[in-house]
Design an enzyme around this catalytic site. Structure first.
Site, PDB file in Angstrom:
ATOM      1  N   SER A 188       0.830  -1.198   0.000  1.00 36.59           N
ATOM      2  CA  SER A 188       0.000   0.000   0.000  1.00 36.59           C
ATOM      3  C   SER A 188       0.872   1.258   0.000  1.00 36.59           C
ATOM      4  O   SER A 188       1.659   1.463  -0.917  1.00 36.59           O
ATOM      5  CB  SER A 188      -0.968  -0.031   1.190  1.00 36.59           C
TER       6      SER A 188
ATOM      7  N   GLU B  16      -2.282  -2.604  -7.992  1.00 42.44           N
ATOM      8  CA  GLU B  16      -3.484  -2.832  -7.198  1.00 42.44           C
ATOM      9  C   GLU B  16      -3.766  -1.585  -6.385  1.00 42.44           C
ATOM     10  O   GLU B  16      -2.975  -0.637  -6.368  1.00 42.44           O
ATOM     11  CB  GLU B  16      -3.332  -4.076  -6.314  1.00 42.44           C
TER      12      GLU B  16
ATOM     13  N   HIS C  56      -4.219  -5.260  -0.962  1.00 45.31           N
ATOM     14  CA  HIS C  56      -5.499  -5.016  -0.291  1.00 45.31           C
ATOM     15  C   HIS C  56      -6.479  -6.135  -0.632  1.00 45.31           C
ATOM     16  O   HIS C  56      -7.146  -6.098  -1.667  1.00 45.31           O
ATOM     17  CB  HIS C  56      -6.070  -3.669  -0.730  1.00 45.31           C
TER      18      HIS C  56
END
Length: 316
Positions: free
Chosen positions: A117, A213, A281
């Site tokens: 992330s 992503e 995620h």
């Protein structure tokens, strides 16, 4: 087909008994989730060494001031008793550290850095500045604290040095555009990657297999960010692209719209494109991806698309 790879530096393995330095370079984690995740890591045989500011408590949403978070990161790399570094959670804050990182210190003490992330910016810096393989992989509070939050097979294959292993349809892979390609696996969270464009910390993707992503990102936003990557010439040499499972971006009924938006954003891209890889995620078991590893993306068999890792991700 000629294999085109960059030679990334591989850190040492993280087998049972290894010591993990636990830090929070971004947002403040919840203490109970950190403690639950640490218990899971200890049950797996790891020793734990907490950073001074790992539990957070800094200004705004940060786990510490810039100086405090930087101190924890540098200390973890400098500490000879620490074999690898794992983050508690993402959020926001890693990019603040980039201009202050000590490249000489980190280069002299290469070790596994684990997170995803927001930590995409740190992965990109480690690749650009050090040439160090790093790991888009489960975090303490975000994944190890969840029941079934970690895919143990890809974690073990990565950190114990399997010479070759494969992610396939069972790991969520589906074909959007067929083909086959090889290169270094790079990428991460697309919103963090695109935020770095136009700065000294922009991703250098080269002839890679690009993994992308995100969370909470709508179809038009995917289309926009892919266009941004195209306009910045970052996709010119990319050999193939793999997208995450997207369940954290849109509900199932919008999946078709998202896939069409992605293909629109990639129009003209000649390489293979897959979607659905459960890394980053995700609700379920999070797959570990060694960024910098040489991989082969084979999307020629609709029943068994695969992403194969062609070398150990750690020194063996």
């Amino acid at each position: 087909m000629t294999q085109v790879v960059r030679n990334f530096l591989r850190p040492r393995p993280l087998r049972a008994g290894a010591t993990l330095g636990v830090i929070s370079p971004a947002s403040t984690p919840k203490r109970d989730l950190v403690e639950r995740g640490l218990a899971e890591l200890e049950a797996a045989g790891y020793q734990i060494k907490l950073g001074r500011y790992a539990f957070g408590g800094g200004p705004l949403y940060y786990a510490g001031t810039l100086a405090e978070r930087l101190e924890d990161l540098h200390a973890a790399f400098a500490d000879d008793t620490i074999d690898g570094i794992i983050c508690t959670r993402g959020g926001w804050g890693s990019a603040e550290l980039l201009a202050h990182l000590d490249a000489d210190l980190i280069r002299a003490n290469p070790k596994a850095f684990i997170g995803y992330s927001d930590h995409t910016s740190l992965h990109t810096w480690l690749q650009n500045e050090i040439g160090l393989m790093s790991f888009y992989a489960p975090m303490v509070a975000a994944d190890f604290a969840r029941d079934g939050g970690v895919d143990r097979s890809s974690w073990k294959n990565t950190f114990e040095g399997a010479s070759e292993w494969t992610l396939d349809a069972g790991d969520g892979l589906r074909i959007l555009q067929p083909g086959v390609a090889e290169g270094n696996l790079l990428g991460g969270c697309i919103s963090i990657l695109t935020a770095g464009l136009g700065t000294p910390y922009a991703p250098q993707l080269g002839e890679s297999i690009l993994f992308l992503e995100d969370i909470g990102t709508k179809p038009y936003q995917w289309d926009r960010m892919l266009l941004h990557l195209r306009y910045s010439s970052r996709l010119e040499d990319v050999r193939g692209i793999v997208f995450g499972d997207m369940a954290q971006c849109v509900p199932q009924e919008e999946q078709d719209l998202l896939e069409r938006a992605i293909l629109h954003g990639l129009r003209g891209f000649p390489g293979p494109v897959a979607i659905g890889l459960r890394s980053g995620h995700v609700d379920g078991a999070n797959r570990t991806l060694p960024l910098g590893a040489s991989v082969r993306l084979d999307l020629t068999n609709s029943r068994n698309p695969s992403l194969s890792f062609l070398e150990p991700a750690v020194s063996v």
